[in-house]
Design a protein around this motif. Structure first.
Motif, short mmCIF file in Angstrom:
data_model
loop_
_atom_site.label_atom_id
_atom_site.label_comp_id
_atom_site.label_asym_id
_atom_site.label_seq_id
_atom_site.Cartn_x
_atom_site.Cartn_y
_atom_site.Cartn_z
N PRO A 43 4.39 8.53 11.40
CA PRO A 43 3.34 7.68 10.82
C PRO A 43 3.08 6.46 11.69
O PRO A 43 3.97 5.96 12.38
CB PRO A 43 3.93 7.26 9.47
N GLY A 44 1.84 5.97 11.64
CA GLY A 44 1.53 4.69 12.26
C GLY A 44 1.91 3.54 11.34
O GLY A 44 2.28 3.74 10.18
N ALA A 45 1.83 2.34 11.86
CA ALA A 45 2.11 1.16 11.04
C ALA A 45 0.99 0.97 10.03
O ALA A 45 -0.19 1.11 10.35
CB ALA A 45 2.25 -0.07 11.93
N GLN B 219 4.48 -4.41 8.47
CA GLN B 219 5.54 -3.43 8.23
C GLN B 219 5.62 -2.46 9.41
O GLN B 219 4.62 -1.97 9.91
CB GLN B 219 5.29 -2.65 6.94
N ALA B 220 6.85 -2.20 9.82
CA ALA B 220 7.07 -1.19 10.86
C ALA B 220 6.76 0.20 10.28
O ALA B 220 6.80 0.39 9.06
CB ALA B 220 8.52 -1.25 11.34
N PRO B 221 6.47 1.18 11.12
CA PRO B 221 6.23 2.53 10.61
C PRO B 221 7.39 3.00 9.73
O PRO B 221 8.56 2.80 10.07
CB PRO B 221 6.11 3.37 11.88
N ASN C 256 11.67 -2.72 14.64
CA ASN C 256 11.85 -2.92 13.20
C ASN C 256 12.22 -4.36 12.85
O ASN C 256 12.32 -4.70 11.66
CB ASN C 256 12.95 -1.98 12.69
N ASP C 257 12.43 -5.21 13.86
CA ASP C 257 13.02 -6.52 13.59
C ASP C 257 12.16 -7.42 12.71
O ASP C 257 12.68 -8.25 11.98
CB ASP C 257 13.32 -7.25 14.91
N ALA C 258 10.84 -7.26 12.80
CA ALA C 258 9.97 -8.16 12.04
C ALA C 258 9.55 -7.56 10.70
O ALA C 258 8.75 -8.15 9.98
CB ALA C 258 8.72 -8.48 12.87
N ASP C 259 10.09 -6.42 10.35
CA ASP C 259 9.64 -5.75 9.13
C ASP C 259 10.06 -6.56 7.90
O ASP C 259 11.25 -6.87 7.72
CB ASP C 259 10.23 -4.34 9.04
N LEU D 124 0.82 -1.21 0.00
CA LEU D 124 0.00 0.00 0.00
C LEU D 124 0.86 1.27 0.00
O LEU D 124 0.48 2.30 -0.55
CB LEU D 124 -0.92 -0.03 1.22
N SER D 125 2.04 1.18 0.61
CA SER D 125 2.92 2.35 0.66
C SER D 125 3.37 2.79 -0.72
O SER D 125 3.67 3.96 -0.94
CB SER D 125 4.16 2.04 1.50
#
Lengths: 237, 194
Positions: free
Chosen positions: B112-114, B119-121, B147-150, A42-43
């Motif tokens: 920004p929010g996630a 995805q991390a912000p 951010n580790d799981a992004d 979406l980004s």
């Protein structure tokens, strides 16, 4: 969400390689490492939406939008065309921004030290939005050629800079429109950085249909942006 | 028959009055500037600041950066995001590097929010400059987020992930994230083919 599929990839067979050594500034500014392939989310499938409400009444007439005492010097021209995707579908209601030097080949910019006159009645910036059929039109002055420091006796061909948004950040495009028959084109490392088969896509065509008798010649410049991999459903169909 | 994409060309050195006229002092209204947080926008006010460096390590004084980001709830102002967005937040900004002494760029925005998909912000950056024939895309992540799981950072060589993470400081100017972009060299930023 309506799934229209991903945007098509950037066609690296049509765009210039970032490292184009004949254009010397690329050697320190082109990314050195391979780009990392990013799946579209979406980004990426979204982007800023700028419609007609962001365009002032004179924004598409560069001969008037900075005039102080009268008309700018030079040859008045009309530049118009259609913005479409690779499947030929028109892209309506998107913003184009343009900028260019004046008829003498001088930009109204502190970094431009070319010994050619500024024009008090010409800034050289404008905007317009495509209509429902993807068409745009603006009025300007034919830009002059100018020297630049890339190599000895280097001159840029006449050109107008274009910036387009399109429906997502993936359709973003900044390019330059050139003029037909310009002998400087074959000498220009920026133009010639484009693969040969695609260079003519940057050259506008003289159009007597766009020209207005006794007033201005017209040049047609059509623009193709990245499209979607799936065909969108027609509204109400 | 499919049409060929119109080729990209460099933005050149003279974009200022076309793309960022008010920032550079021209008497022409600009489409958008570097303040995304003006008005009643909901969210944590932050500043993002940094420089762009060429292959010699010199600062680039004629780059233009664009930001595209979600609102504080992670929603984009765009028809394709059907969740709707915070009132008044546009999510887009633009700034050139030519108006500060050391060629810093700066944005005022909200964090920004996630956006979803684990995805991390993050914020997308589109970068243009003289000598760059195609604009490049990169991302800003935030040093104080998980951010580790992004999944996007997971695509990146672990030694290069730090080039995508803006470093937070809390000081007299409020919350400032520092984010430099290096075009080449050992610190070269990750740029995406998307």
């Amino acid at each position: 969400m309506t799934d229209q599929g991903d945007y098509t990839p950037r066609d690296w067979g049509s765009h210039p390689p970032n490292l184009s050594p004949a254009y010397k500034s690329t050697t320190l500014r082109a990314p050195g490492k391979p780009l990392v392939v990013l799946p579209q989310s979406l980004s990426e499938r979204t982007g800023p939406v700028y419609g007609q409400n962001y365009v002032g009444p004179l924004d598409n007439d560069l001969t008037k939008n900075a005039a102080k005492t009268g008309e700018p010097n030079g040859e008045r021209i009309i530049v118009a065309g259609q913005v479409a995707d690779e499947a030929g579908r028109p892209i309506p209601h998107i913003l184009l921004e343009v900028w260019q030097p004046n008829a003498a080949g001088r930009y109204q910019h502190a970094d431009d030290q070319h010994d050619a006159p500024l024009d008090p009645n010409f800034l050289g910036a404008g905007r317009c939005v495509t209509d429902g059929d993807g068409r745009y039109r603006f009025i300007t002055i034919k830009p002059g050629a100018y020297p630049w420091p890339n190599h000895y006796n280097a001159w840029r061909p006449n050109h107008i800079h274009f910036s387009l948004f399109g429906p997502s950040i993936l359709t973003r495009l900044v390019t330059q429109m050139y003029f037909p028959g310009d002998p400087l084109l074959e000498l220009d490392p920026i133009f010639n950085g484009v693969p040969e088969a695609s260079r003519q896509l940057l050259v506008s065509k003289l159009s007597m249909e766009l020209s207005e008798p006794e007033w201005a010649l017209g040049y047609e410049f059509n623009i193709v942006l990245r499209g979607r991999t799936a065909t969108p459903m027609e509204d109400g169909a | 028959m499919r049409k060929r994409q119109t080729p990209s060309q460099t933005v050149g050195p003279y974009f200022a009055y076309g793309l960022t006229p008010e920032q550079y002092g021209y008497d022409y209204k600009q489409l958008v500037g570097n303040d995304l947080s003006a008005g009643d926008v909901v969210g944590e006010r932050i500043t993002i600041r940094g420089q762009v460096f060429d292959g010699n390590g010199d600062t680039v004084r004629d780059a233009v950066l664009e930001l595209w980001q979600a609102d504080s709830e992670g929603r984009y102002v765009h028809p394709e995001d059907e969740r709707g967005s915070n009132t008044g937040f546009a999510g887009f900004g633009r700034v050139g590097t030519g108006t500060s002494a050391e060629h810093f760029y700066e944005f005022q925005t909200i964090k920004p929010g996630a956006t979803g998909d684990n995805q991390a912000p993050h914020i997308t950056v589109i970068l243009f400059m003289r000598g760059l024939l195609n604009h490049v895309y990169t991302r800003i992540y935030f040093s104080d987020e998980a951010n580790d799981a992004d999944p996007v950072l997971a695509l990146v060589d672990p030694t290069r992930r730090k080039t995508l993470i803006a470093q937070r400081t809390d000081g007299p100017d409020g919350v400032v994230y520092h984010f430099d972009i290096h075009m080449q060299g050992d610190l070269e930023s990750v740029f995406f083919d998307v």
